[in-house]
Scaffold this motif. Structure first.
Motif, PDB file in Angstrom:
ATOM      1  N   ILE A  81       0.831  -1.200   0.000  1.00  0.00           N
ATOM      2  CA  ILE A  81       0.000   0.000   0.000  1.00  0.00           C
ATOM      3  C   ILE A  81       0.868   1.252   0.000  1.00  0.00           C
ATOM      4  O   ILE A  81       0.631   2.198  -0.761  1.00  0.00           O
ATOM      5  CB  ILE A  81      -0.951  -0.039   1.209  1.00  0.00           C
ATOM      6  CG1 ILE A  81      -1.997  -1.118   0.950  1.00  0.00           C
ATOM      7  CG2 ILE A  81      -1.616   1.314   1.428  1.00  0.00           C
ATOM      8  CD1 ILE A  81      -3.017  -1.257   2.028  1.00  0.00           C
TER       9      ILE A  81
ATOM     10  N   ILE B  75       1.079   4.387  -2.914  1.00  0.00           N
ATOM     11  CA  ILE B  75       0.894   5.823  -2.637  1.00  0.00           C
ATOM     12  C   ILE B  75       2.133   6.604  -3.079  1.00  0.00           C
ATOM     13  O   ILE B  75       2.035   7.652  -3.726  1.00  0.00           O
ATOM     14  CB  ILE B  75       0.605   6.035  -1.136  1.00  0.00           C
ATOM     15  CG1 ILE B  75      -0.770   5.454  -0.814  1.00  0.00           C
ATOM     16  CG2 ILE B  75       0.663   7.504  -0.762  1.00  0.00           C
ATOM     17  CD1 ILE B  75      -1.063   5.310   0.646  1.00  0.00           C
TER      18      ILE B  75
ATOM     19  N   TRP C 275     -10.020  12.313  -1.538  1.00  0.00           N
ATOM     20  CA  TRP C 275      -8.704  12.028  -0.947  1.00  0.00           C
ATOM     21  C   TRP C 275      -8.666  12.231   0.559  1.00  0.00           C
ATOM     22  O   TRP C 275      -7.629  12.061   1.185  1.00  0.00           O
ATOM     23  CB  TRP C 275      -7.583  12.727  -1.681  1.00  0.00           C
ATOM     24  CG  TRP C 275      -7.393  14.204  -1.533  1.00  0.00           C
ATOM     25  CD1 TRP C 275      -7.531  14.976  -0.434  1.00  0.00           C
ATOM     26  CD2 TRP C 275      -6.953  15.071  -2.566  1.00  0.00           C
ATOM     27  NE1 TRP C 275      -7.230  16.260  -0.706  1.00  0.00           N
ATOM     28  CE2 TRP C 275      -6.860  16.364  -1.998  1.00  0.00           C
ATOM     29  CE3 TRP C 275      -6.613  14.906  -3.914  1.00  0.00           C
ATOM     30  CZ2 TRP C 275      -6.468  17.473  -2.745  1.00  0.00           C
ATOM     31  CZ3 TRP C 275      -6.206  15.997  -4.632  1.00  0.00           C
ATOM     32  CH2 TRP C 275      -6.146  17.273  -4.055  1.00  0.00           C
TER      33      TRP C 275
ATOM     34  N   THR D  59     -10.545   8.360   1.154  1.00  0.00           N
ATOM     35  CA  THR D  59      -9.719   7.191   0.807  1.00  0.00           C
ATOM     36  C   THR D  59      -8.682   6.876   1.888  1.00  0.00           C
ATOM     37  O   THR D  59      -8.641   5.743   2.362  1.00  0.00           O
ATOM     38  CB  THR D  59      -9.038   7.406  -0.558  1.00  0.00           C
ATOM     39  OG1 THR D  59     -10.019   7.894  -1.461  1.00  0.00           O
ATOM     40  CG2 THR D  59      -8.448   6.120  -1.082  1.00  0.00           C
ATOM     41  N   PRO D  60      -7.868   7.867   2.322  1.00  0.00           N
ATOM     42  CA  PRO D  60      -6.921   7.512   3.392  1.00  0.00           C
ATOM     43  C   PRO D  60      -7.613   7.067   4.679  1.00  0.00           C
ATOM     44  O   PRO D  60      -7.093   6.215   5.396  1.00  0.00           O
ATOM     45  CB  PRO D  60      -6.134   8.803   3.640  1.00  0.00           C
ATOM     46  CG  PRO D  60      -6.420   9.684   2.513  1.00  0.00           C
ATOM     47  CD  PRO D  60      -7.701   9.260   1.884  1.00  0.00           C
TER      48      PRO D  60
ATOM     49  N   LEU E   7      -8.539   3.608   4.147  1.00  0.00           N
ATOM     50  CA  LEU E   7      -7.305   2.835   4.029  1.00  0.00           C
ATOM     51  C   LEU E   7      -6.654   2.598   5.394  1.00  0.00           C
ATOM     52  O   LEU E   7      -6.297   1.466   5.721  1.00  0.00           O
ATOM     53  CB  LEU E   7      -6.339   3.618   3.127  1.00  0.00           C
ATOM     54  CG  LEU E   7      -5.318   2.822   2.352  1.00  0.00           C
ATOM     55  CD1 LEU E   7      -6.004   1.847   1.425  1.00  0.00           C
ATOM     56  CD2 LEU E   7      -4.434   3.772   1.544  1.00  0.00           C
ATOM     57  N   VAL E   8      -6.546   3.653   6.206  1.00  0.00           N
ATOM     58  CA  VAL E   8      -5.876   3.448   7.494  1.00  0.00           C
ATOM     59  C   VAL E   8      -6.750   2.620   8.431  1.00  0.00           C
ATOM     60  O   VAL E   8      -6.232   1.843   9.236  1.00  0.00           O
ATOM     61  CB  VAL E   8      -5.403   4.753   8.187  1.00  0.00           C
ATOM     62  CG1 VAL E   8      -4.341   5.430   7.387  1.00  0.00           C
ATOM     63  CG2 VAL E   8      -6.549   5.662   8.509  1.00  0.00           C
TER      64      VAL E   8
ATOM     65  N   TRP F 242      -8.640   0.233   7.454  1.00  0.00           N
ATOM     66  CA  TRP F 242      -8.403  -1.121   6.962  1.00  0.00           C
ATOM     67  C   TRP F 242      -7.061  -1.645   7.486  1.00  0.00           C
ATOM     68  O   TRP F 242      -6.964  -2.753   8.015  1.00  0.00           O
ATOM     69  CB  TRP F 242      -8.449  -1.101   5.428  1.00  0.00           C
ATOM     70  CG  TRP F 242      -8.310  -2.429   4.768  1.00  0.00           C
ATOM     71  CD1 TRP F 242      -8.693  -3.648   5.258  1.00  0.00           C
ATOM     72  CD2 TRP F 242      -7.751  -2.685   3.476  1.00  0.00           C
ATOM     73  NE1 TRP F 242      -8.409  -4.636   4.352  1.00  0.00           N
ATOM     74  CE2 TRP F 242      -7.829  -4.068   3.248  1.00  0.00           C
ATOM     75  CE3 TRP F 242      -7.186  -1.865   2.494  1.00  0.00           C
ATOM     76  CZ2 TRP F 242      -7.362  -4.653   2.084  1.00  0.00           C
ATOM     77  CZ3 TRP F 242      -6.739  -2.447   1.335  1.00  0.00           C
ATOM     78  CH2 TRP F 242      -6.827  -3.826   1.129  1.00  0.00           C
ATOM     79  N   LEU F 243      -6.040  -0.783   7.379  1.00  0.00           N
ATOM     80  CA  LEU F 243      -4.716  -1.173   7.883  1.00  0.00           C
ATOM     81  C   LEU F 243      -4.768  -1.469   9.379  1.00  0.00           C
ATOM     82  O   LEU F 243      -4.209  -2.456   9.852  1.00  0.00           O
ATOM     83  CB  LEU F 243      -3.695  -0.058   7.639  1.00  0.00           C
ATOM     84  CG  LEU F 243      -3.283   0.223   6.207  1.00  0.00           C
ATOM     85  CD1 LEU F 243      -2.334   1.405   6.153  1.00  0.00           C
ATOM     86  CD2 LEU F 243      -2.608  -0.996   5.613  1.00  0.00           C
TER      87      LEU F 243
END
Lengths: 306, 559
Positions: free
Chosen positions: A53, A57, A95, A98-99, A102-103, A105-106
């Protein structure tokens, strides 16, 4: 260029970058030391995922910067506007969202793998001096109970060496562990904070003087590894390495009986260096705590543990 | 908003009065230069210590410095670079820019401002003078974790650790006083029409950083005083074998020292937000979201400190909670990085030195940020905690991002501060040496850390040597890279070409006044009627040498 061709081009570029990021994520396994525990595999999976990931980026943003440097240069003395856009609310929401996704999910991946490590052994890390009832309540709420450890080895650490006491009271400066068995390490520090760290195990734990701290390890690969003190512990900190030997249960038991008959000899690198004059170009001669030759397992000082 | 005139000095003092920088002065511009030059001297000292550290690490065996000295070197290197280079430099550049950018004549409390600065040199000199003590400097790392920090030579109450604590308390009080001043100035001294959403992002970042100083720094100051009591007066707050708790010290320390990273990084992000639009001739993309993201970073960063303590006997719920909060920092930070990239996209790029440093810094920040998110993941952090992976990560932030931003700022505002232009060729040379040196030095640390090389060791296993050799050569290159910079700054300040008011055709109130600005910054307090980053406006692209500066300023700010 027609609009759809532009979108197609963007899609192709993104697909290539995704594939490249995935490939780099696969490479990430080779950047790590040997996987000597079950935990190590999980940690490396997570690392590979994070690398994929992160690489994507970096590729996108760095690619846009490099592309701009190549293609969007202004002629000298042309200070006219580039592109009048001050923002695009849809893009900004995209944007930000999305982060966030994403974070999250991480982080969930992190929790997921952390839970698995937990069951493997991290759970028993700290035993604070809590009353029995609350300790029992805690054990119930944390869910799945780890299997009991097959063996308990006591780890003693001081400035500046490690020693280990085995169930049959053998004391050694090497850590011997049976392969594929859960071993509980009951850790004690004498003077300052230290950190138990074996890179090949992907495990690290601070050891706090006066606290009884456990770490459960299940090595899955026989071999010789290195235990390090990862937390700065003073003058001879760099010399705090000890050998870790993961052996088959037969070899382990054989070593235990053999070691019982031999007299433990203490070799302390810090003492050796302390008694020699320094050979470095610059010598400060500043004060240092004197290392003691005595192995601390013999001193049997750990009285305030709970 | 009305504006008081606090100083009655004549508006245009003689320009080359260099003596003003060596005395107690209440002009925010003089104080700013004092801060920046002092900080740069400390940067050189910290850099020399770093080169000694790297000289030791070029071979696995111990052969350059003995172990106590090595421990003193990395302790003072970290302390100096954080508390005497980046934080005071940011105080300096903020001091210069904030009043100019918001159209004020000075800071809110000019006397307090001068006192804040004059606490830095004694604090720094006290810290460095500990090299002269019989048993040397503090040797427990810049964290100064007890009980290792309490192991001092017996019978010597004046020791390196004691001086370390006292100088940090002095510097900390200076920062708190500075923060009060900045926050008050930004709230109450803005020119008419300068609403919050007309403030440049740099001012937003400075505000966010200074709010963090106000909220978090007192925790460190308090912890250090308790540590001093433990050290010299026999208390047992942090002594584990006397019923004290060393882990509480870690909480208090990181409660400040993690936000400190954002206190250092936010002004750097602000610098990127000023430099990138000016040299890409685009308005800053998503100005409002970038402005608010500064506050967002500040807010989230208050709740992330435990990620430094994932292996410090921390319970699971705390590890998981702080993994989430730490990862959330990536959201406002990501907004910033996307905004910068979108500003550069489809632009008319001018690659002068400030832009090179800003783009280089923003690019390297990507790696620093991505490795930061990795470190927030508990299972991975448990592996690389206290290894060179962490060292590599934070140097990508503190050097490759923040120090690059600082150089961008120096070149960008040099004409404004000195009234002279720097030499472009020397600037570009400085950039390339720094950019290559920085990556050579700090990139190899990441794989070394993954392989398990522990930080703060003075000798190491031969398997780690290759990476360390590259890193050391990079560090010496970084040392060399400061030479063209110093030559350029000194030479250009003395003999450089005269600078016009707005050499970069940039927006922003500071460019509407003379270079250097008069004592009270503006001949008349401007009335602000435009949004920041108005690069679509033809007034910023047309150079009409016949037009007087006064006329142009009037046109733009429509007094």
């Amino acid at each position: 260029m027609p609009k759809f061709l532009e979108y197609l081009l963007i899609a192709v570029v993104i697909a290539i970058l995704l594939a490249l990021s995935r490939w780099i994520g696969q490479q990430a396994y080779t950047w790590m030391p040997i996987q000597a525990t079950a935990e190590a595999q999980k940690v490396d999976d997570l690392f590979s995922f994070l690398v994929s990931i992160g690489a994507f980026i970096i590729f996108v943003l760095l690619g846009m910067m490099v592309f701009s440097i190549i293609f969007f240069r202004a002629p000298t003395n042309d200070y006219s506007e580039g592109h009048p856009s001050r923002g695009d609310i849809r893009l900004e929401i995209l944007w930000t969202a999305t982060p966030t996704v994403l974070v999250l999910w991480l982080a969930f991946q992190g929790v997921n793998i952390y839970q698995q490590l937990h069951i493997l052994g991290l759970q028993q890390i700290v035993q604070l001096p809590t009353p029995l009832e609350s300790a029992a309540a805690y054990a119930i709420t944390t869910g799945e109970k780890p299997k009991p450890a097959a063996e308990t080895i006591e780890v003693f650490v001081k400035q500046w060496d490690w020693s280990f006491r085995y169930p049959n009271n053998v004391i050694s400066q090497e850590l011997h562990l049976p392969v594929n068995l859960r071993t509980r390490l009951n850790m004690h520090a004498k003077d300052v904070l230290h950190s138990f760290y074996v890179p090949d195990f992907r495990l690290q734990q601070y050891i706090v003087p006066g606290r009884n701290i456990d770490l459960v390890v299940t090595p899955i690969r026989p071999g010789k590894y290195k235990l390090k003190d990862a937390l700065f512990s003073g003058t001879y900190f760099s010399l705090m390495d000890a050998d870790v030997l993961v052996e088959s249960p037969e070899q382990y038991n054989q070593w235990l009986t053999q070691a019982q008959q031999e007299l433990a000899t203490n070799q302390n690198q810090a003492v050796a260096e302390y008694t020699q004059p320094p050979t470095t170009m610059l010598k400060s001669g500043w004060y240092t705590v004197a290392p003691s030759q005595e192995g601390i397992a013999q001193e049997n000082y750990v009285k305030n543990d709970t | 908003m009305t504006h008081e005139i606090r100083e009655t000095a004549p508006p245009n003092e003689p320009e080359n009065n260099w003596r003003q920088y060596f005395k107690f002065n209440t002009d925010h511009k003089a104080i700013a230069v004092q801060y920046m030059v002092t900080a740069f001297i400390f940067f050189l000292v910290g850099g020399l210590l770093a080169m000694l550290i790297r000289a030791e690490l070029i071979t696995p065996a111990l052969n350059v410095v003995d172990r106590p000295l090595y421990n003193g070197l990395f302790t003072l290197h970290g302390t100096i670079m954080i508390f005497l280079w980046i934080i005071p430099f940011n105080a300096g550049i903020s001091n210069y820019l904030v009043p100019l950018m918001i159209g004020a004549q000075d800071m809110a409390f000019p006397l307090l401002n001068a006192i804040s600065f004059w606490m830095i040199p004694p604090g720094g000199i006290l810290l460095i003078s500990s090299f002269l003590l019989p048993n040397g400097t503090a040797q427990s790392g810049w964290w100064s974790y007890p009980p290792i920090s309490l192991q001092i030579p017996p019978g010597q109450p004046i020791n390196g650790e004691c001086l370390w604590i006292i100088s940090l308390v002095i510097i900390g009080i200076s920062s708190i006083m500075g923060a009060v001043n900045f926050v008050t100035t930004i709230f109450w001294m803005r020119a008419p029409g300068m609403s919050f959403f007309r403030m440049p992002v740099f001012v937003w970042s400075a505000l966010s950083a200074q709010l963090l100083q106000l909220i978090n720094l007192p925790a460190l100051t308090g912890a250090l005083i308790l540590l001093l009591l433990d050290l010299n007066f026999g208390t047992q707050f942090f002594k584990p074998l006397e019923n004290g708790d060393p882990i509480i010290y870690q909480h208090l320390f990181w409660f400040y020292s993690h936000p400190a990273v954002y206190i250092m990084a936010l002004p750097a992000f602000g610098i990127f937000a000023e430099v990138l639009p000016a040299f890409s001739r685009n308005p800053l993309f998503g100005y409002r979201s970038l402005a608010v993201a500064s506050l967002g970073i500040a807010l989230v960063s208050i709740f992330v400190w435990v990620h430094h303590m994932f292996t410090s006997a921390t319970p699971s719920w705390m590890r998981i909670l702080f993994m989430f909060t730490s990862m959330l920092v990536a959201v406002p930070t990501g907004v910033k990085a996307f905004g910068w990239t979108a500003t550069i996209w489809k632009s008319k790029l001018h690659l002068e030195t400030p832009m090179l440093f800003a783009m280089g810094g923003a690019a390297m920040f990507l790696l620093g940020g991505v490795t930061g998110v990795m470190l927030a993941a508990v299972p991975f952090d448990i592996h690389v905690h206290n290894t060179y992976f962490v060292v590599g990560h934070f140097h990508y932030i503190v050097f490759n991002t923040i120090t690059m931003a600082i150089f961008a700022a120096i070149y960008f505002w040099f004409p404004k501060i000195t009234g002279r232009m720097y030499a472009e060729g020397w600037g570009k040379l400085h950039f390339w040496l720094t950019f290559i040196g920085a990556n050579l030095t700090f990139f190899p640390m990441l794989p070394l850390g993954l392989q398990g090389m522990v930080r703060r060791i003075s000798s190491y296993d031969p398997q780690y040597q290759d990476g360390n050799v590259i890193s050391s050569l990079g560090a010496f290159l970084l040392g060399v890279s400061t030479l063209p910079f110093i030559a350029n700054m000194v030479g250009s300040w003395l003999y450089g070409q005269r600078a016009v008011n707005n050499p970069w055709h940039a927006t922003g109130l500071e460019w509407t006044t003379t270079s250097p600005p008069p004592r009270n910054n503006f001949a008349e307090i401007p009335v602000v009627k435009r949004p920041p980053y108005d690069y679509g406006n033809p007034k910023y692209s047309v150079i009409e040498p016949t037009e007087s500066d006064e006329q142009r300023r009037r046109e733009i700010w429509e007094r």
